[in-house]
Design a protein around this motif. Structure first.
Motif, PDB file in Angstrom:
ATOM      1  N   LEU A 162       0.841  -1.296  -0.122  1.00  0.00           N
ATOM      2  CA  LEU A 162       0.009  -0.073   0.112  1.00  0.00           C
ATOM      3  C   LEU A 162       0.775   1.203  -0.142  1.00  0.00           C
ATOM      4  CD1 LEU A 162      -2.720  -0.922   2.601  1.00  0.00           C
ATOM      5  CD2 LEU A 162      -2.774  -1.339   0.140  1.00  0.00           C
ATOM      6  N   LEU A 186      -9.416  -4.031  -6.130  1.00  0.00           N
ATOM      7  CA  LEU A 186      -9.085  -2.858  -5.724  1.00  0.00           C
ATOM      8  C   LEU A 186      -8.073  -2.449  -6.803  1.00  0.00           C
ATOM      9  CD1 LEU A 186      -9.496  -1.809  -2.029  1.00  0.00           C
ATOM     10  CD2 LEU A 186     -10.949  -0.799  -3.904  1.00  0.00           C
ATOM     11  N   PHE A 187      -6.899  -3.191  -6.836  1.00  0.00           N
ATOM     12  CA  PHE A 187      -5.613  -2.942  -7.330  1.00  0.00           C
ATOM     13  C   PHE A 187      -5.726  -3.419  -8.774  1.00  0.00           C
ATOM     14  CE2 PHE A 187      -5.350  -3.801  -2.763  1.00  0.00           C
ATOM     15  CZ  PHE A 187      -4.979  -2.583  -2.463  1.00  0.00           C
ATOM     16  N   ALA A 190      -6.129  -0.390 -11.355  1.00  0.00           N
ATOM     17  CA  ALA A 190      -5.966   0.561 -10.832  1.00  0.00           C
ATOM     18  C   ALA A 190      -4.706   1.500 -11.357  1.00  0.00           C
ATOM     19  CB  ALA A 190      -5.992   0.729  -9.393  1.00  0.00           C
ATOM     20  N   THR A 193      -2.188   3.225  -8.916  1.00  0.00           N
ATOM     21  CA  THR A 193      -2.327   4.434  -8.238  1.00  0.00           C
ATOM     22  C   THR A 193      -2.835   4.128  -6.765  1.00  0.00           C
ATOM     23  OG1 THR A 193      -4.769   4.304  -8.806  1.00  0.00           O
ATOM     24  CG2 THR A 193      -3.358   5.625 -10.234  1.00  0.00           C
ATOM     25  N   LEU A 194      -3.152   2.757  -6.410  1.00  0.00           N
ATOM     26  CA  LEU A 194      -3.668   2.386  -5.221  1.00  0.00           C
ATOM     27  C   LEU A 194      -2.807   1.585  -4.431  1.00  0.00           C
ATOM     28  CD1 LEU A 194      -7.342   1.688  -5.933  1.00  0.00           C
ATOM     29  CD2 LEU A 194      -6.463   3.711  -4.979  1.00  0.00           C
ATOM     30  N   ILE A 436     -12.009   6.627  -2.998  1.00  0.00           N
ATOM     31  CA  ILE A 436     -11.217   5.487  -2.664  1.00  0.00           C
ATOM     32  C   ILE A 436      -9.577   5.865  -2.834  1.00  0.00           C
ATOM     33  CG2 ILE A 436     -10.503   3.248  -3.865  1.00  0.00           C
ATOM     34  CD1 ILE A 436     -13.430   2.978  -2.806  1.00  0.00           C
ATOM     35  N   LYS A 437      -9.341   6.506  -4.037  1.00  0.00           N
ATOM     36  CA  LYS A 437      -7.881   6.978  -3.931  1.00  0.00           C
ATOM     37  C   LYS A 437      -7.597   7.794  -2.515  1.00  0.00           C
ATOM     38  CE  LYS A 437      -3.781   8.317  -5.593  1.00  0.00           C
ATOM     39  NZ  LYS A 437      -2.960   7.440  -5.865  1.00  0.00           N
ATOM     40  N   LEU A 440      -7.184   5.259   0.520  1.00  0.00           N
ATOM     41  CA  LEU A 440      -5.875   4.238   0.268  1.00  0.00           C
ATOM     42  C   LEU A 440      -4.612   5.011   0.286  1.00  0.00           C
ATOM     43  CD1 LEU A 440      -8.323   2.213  -0.483  1.00  0.00           C
ATOM     44  CD2 LEU A 440      -6.171   1.134  -1.526  1.00  0.00           C
TER      45      LEU A 440
ATOM     46  N   GLY B 180     -10.918   3.654 -15.692  1.00  0.00           N
ATOM     47  CA  GLY B 180     -10.845   4.078 -14.131  1.00  0.00           C
ATOM     48  C   GLY B 180     -11.101   2.992 -13.371  1.00  0.00           C
ATOM     49  N   TYR B 181     -11.267   2.936 -12.195  1.00  0.00           N
ATOM     50  CA  TYR B 181     -11.449   1.911 -10.977  1.00  0.00           C
ATOM     51  C   TYR B 181     -13.020   0.912 -11.510  1.00  0.00           C
ATOM     52  CZ  TYR B 181      -8.072   4.770  -8.720  1.00  0.00           C
ATOM     53  OH  TYR B 181      -7.087   5.579  -8.134  1.00  0.00           O
ATOM     54  N   LEU B 432      -7.728  -2.863   6.201  1.00  0.00           N
ATOM     55  CA  LEU B 432      -8.195  -2.273   4.938  1.00  0.00           C
ATOM     56  C   LEU B 432      -9.580  -2.363   4.589  1.00  0.00           C
ATOM     57  CD1 LEU B 432      -7.309  -0.426   2.277  1.00  0.00           C
ATOM     58  CD2 LEU B 432      -6.487  -2.865   1.425  1.00  0.00           C
ATOM     59  N   ARG B 435     -11.095   0.285   6.279  1.00  0.00           N
ATOM     60  CA  ARG B 435     -10.784   1.815   5.889  1.00  0.00           C
ATOM     61  C   ARG B 435     -11.787   1.971   4.809  1.00  0.00           C
ATOM     62  NH1 ARG B 435      -5.154   3.363   3.849  1.00  0.00           N
ATOM     63  NH2 ARG B 435      -4.208   1.700   5.119  1.00  0.00           N
ATOM     64  N   ALA B 439     -14.771   4.778   4.390  1.00  0.00           N
ATOM     65  CA  ALA B 439     -14.855   5.736   3.245  1.00  0.00           C
ATOM     66  C   ALA B 439     -15.938   5.865   2.552  1.00  0.00           C
ATOM     67  CB  ALA B 439     -13.572   5.191   2.477  1.00  0.00           C
TER      68      ALA B 439
END
Lengths: 463, 463
Positions: A162, A186-187, A190, A193-194, A436-437, A440, B180-181, B432, B435, B439
């Motif tokens: 992370l 999530l990754f 991405a 970026t995460l 989200i960005k 994380l 994007g995500y 996580l 988190r 969020a």
């Protein structure tokens, strides 16, 4: 950088090699302040912990073959290349999985699977250079998505670091695992970026025992759609590619070196169908039966079926000729969009017409993985002048927006497509991406400004 | 509740029906303060906006067939049932997709696909009662995951209402969309803790044209593993189920009503293999050839191949008999774990031995979707006394932890498995998850306390 641990500083390479200053996008090179080439997950974690503490911007790099600028360094930031974290860690034949380091080139993985009679289905032109970590970070697609899915569908487990240096390790090999949020999703896609992917567990398939292909000519797009439905039903899960080429593409491809038309005569559409089976006899007969039915139904004008693997290769040469178009066309813009399969010809017609009308002298040609809803198109103004990039992109993307399509089917957003992201995603979606960005990467240090606009915090906020 | 809009209050049903007070978990019923049954996405958004403003806890409900308590109401909170938001919105044959309301029962979707010669591959026992929104929220699995994947693999687009009432609409029909995500992934398998799914675009497959099955007896787990490898290679993508039953399970199943053994003699393992093809002749011949090769290699002791679809059904009756075990065994505990395919028999042996040793009088039996790494097991102490739930769970989950497996392959975490989540996920992963939850749901109002421990904030913080 001065505050990084001296041991980490020793990992930095100076001067930064040319290749780490850019990816394959058409952007200008940008040198990072330093280049790190960690050897272990612990190295990556230590670098990210230090970067988080000091507010240093980090751009992760894999094989640097991305087309959208996702791995291009950021001014004032460092680059972190996975190029030393390579190799196959484990092949589990019972589970049909392979565990690898994220820096491993795709082709190495493909070959390691093949050696064991297994198959890693992800495949794309840059296979020799691209790294699997980058493939997963961009959710790469390629030729056989219709059967095997995107990179996302091939990832079972992941280790990721992370932005604050925390290591998440879940090298899951199980197809079914519903224990809380599936964090690896999530990754994937991405674009770094995460988090920074360090290890992956990949899903393997059996090595196909028999491959057959055909190139078919059709008179209308309706006939192409009928062919797609028939292929899904008649070939079932053997269907491994359904590629369509419009005549504007086909005619250029026929001028490329080593490409010969398998068909006599001209057609409104050229379709390449591939079937991967387990048995030469059984699946060859199935493929032939399927083609015969198409002929009988009058869906095909003309067709050629492969008699050998070298025929299959020759058929693919018509589709792969795009790689050589630079020599034939000179500078040109390449796009990768997706939309409803039923409306693709309508899109091609609209785009061709509007490009010719709105961008003086602009030509275009169309082809793609139609079975996946993915269209590629090339557009160019012949001659030596710089291409009118903005004008061409405006037309291509505005029509995509009107069609409710996607401005990026498989190449990602990175930097070059970021201005158009709102054409495919709503303000609510963009806001959630930013949320989200921020959750994380609260300091905005990992590949900031890629994919979504997350402005660099002021320097005093980043300590 | 007093602060909800009067128009919304009108949507509330009073008194709350019995069925909305619990799901199929073994927990005690809990009545919600009110039950909302919105008709539109706008209704859901209005309810969530009001709930967010007033700090009201909301528990989303689909078909209420979950086994882990995910849809069970929370004391002092309201329930929001999708039962009025049902129906098929659109079937796109060219794209091979179906758009539906989230409250639609799974079986309605299966039938709507079949009517068009298409196939929605998700299937599970509760098909008549469960809702697709719940299937996706729990990332349901079922019988044919080995070929078609989990619910996650069948979702192309989604509309979801966030805890603060924001509506995210992305009814994407495209297989490739890298803009994007991929936000929908967040909500799949999150058990209604991050958002309420209102509409879905589902991926369809061609309706199988030919189905064949066999029940095979094997002498060792190594033989079972060889059979799995051979089935993957020989049947290729036609392989649609690979189910294994241990003798302890098999012998109980043989006592269930309407179940007859297709095999003579006793075996160490009973394997059910299914193949879905496109053509009765071609795929029947392939299946026969595959079985003959297994016999020749000495992998099978005995076997029976289906001659008709009613044989296929009869074979599945041995596997589906578990649904009737309550009548045969009395009260018992059911588990759903996953682990490395290669170690499943080792797990079964360890679990059987330790249950018998550590829980006086405890019996157990084993079966599952072995091709997916998914093992089911039943454990019980015969007699009328209450089952020693905690003692049995401790043994089952502790061994799973030691094996690096998953405490929930497909049933999710909900409330009942939350105490054991740390057996399968690391502290970093749990942090996580928390988190992400914070969020998306900063006030902790959407299904709080399910999946992960996110304690309800104090009342004064929730306004």
């Amino acid at each position: 950088m001065a505050r990084l641990d001296p041991a980490l500083q020793a990992l930095a390479l100076d001067p930064v090699p040319e290749r780490n200053r850019n990816d394959w996008s058409s952007l200008d090179p940008q040198s990072p302040v330093a280049l790190f080439r960690p050897r272990t997950t612990e190295d990556v974690a230590a670098i990210m912990t230090a970067a988080h503490t000091t507010g240093t911007v980090v751009v992760p790099q894999g094989g640097l073959t991305g087309l959208s600028g996702g791995a291009r360094p950021i001014e004032g930031g460092v680059a972190l290349s996975l190029e030393r974290m390579t190799g196959v860690i484990d092949v589990d034949e019972a589970a049909s999985t392979m565990t690898v380091w994220a820096g491993t080139p795709l082709e190495v993985i493909q070959k390691a699977a093949e050696e064991r009679g297994l198959y890693f289905s992800l495949d794309l032109g840059a296979r020799g250079s691209c790294a699997i970590g980058g493939n997963v970070s961009t959710n790469a697609g390629g030729n056989r998505v219709i059967r095997y899915g995107m990179a996302r569908d091939l990832v079972l487990g992941m280790e990721v670091v992370l932005p604050d240096g925390t290591v998440l390790t879940n090298l899951n090999k199980m197809m079914k695992n519903n224990t809380g949020y599936d964090l690896k999703q999530l990754f994937i896609g991405a674009e770094g970026t995460l988090g920074i992917i360090t290890r992956l567990v990949l899903k393997l398939h059996p090595l196909p025992g028999a491959t057959h292909a055909a190139v078919l000519g059709a008179a209308s797009y309706d006939a192409v759609l009928n062919m797609l439905t028939a292929a899904r039903r008649g070939l079932g899960p053997n269907l491994s590619a359904f590629e369509v080429m419009w005549p504007d593409y086909w005619n250029i491809a026929m001028r490329a070196e080593g490409v010969r038309s398998p068909l006599a005569g001209e057609h409104a559409f050229y379709v390449l169908i591939e079937s991967q089976g387990t048995d030469e006899g059984i699946d060859g007969a199935r493929f032939e039966k399927f083609l015969e039915a198409l002929f009988e139904q009058g869906v095909i004008e003309d067709g050629a079926m492969s008699q050998s693997l070298s025929d299959v290769k020759a058929f693919w040469a018509t589709r792969d000729a795009a790689a050589e178009f630079k020599a034939l066309l000179g500078p040109h813009m390449a796009y990768d969009v997706s939309m409803s399969v039923g409306r693709m010809d309508e899109y091609a017609q609209a785009c061709r017409t509007r490009l010719a009308r709105d961008v003086p002298g602009c030509l275009s040609c169309y082809y793609g993985h139609i079975g996946d809803g993915n269209l590629h198109l090339l557009a160019w103004v012949p001659g030596d002048a710089a291409q009118p990039q903005a004008e061409i992109s405006k037309v291509v993307y505005e029509i995509i927006r009107d069609f409710g399509g996607s401005i990026s089917a498989e190449h990602g957003i990175g930097l070059t497509k970021k201005p158009y992201l709102s054409y495919s995603r709503s303000p609510e979606e963009l806001a959630l991406m930013a949320r989200i960005k921020a959750a994380l990467d609260p300091k905005g240090i990992l590949n900031p400004g890629k994919v979504i606009d997350a402005p660099l915090p002021a320097t005093e906020d980043r300590t």
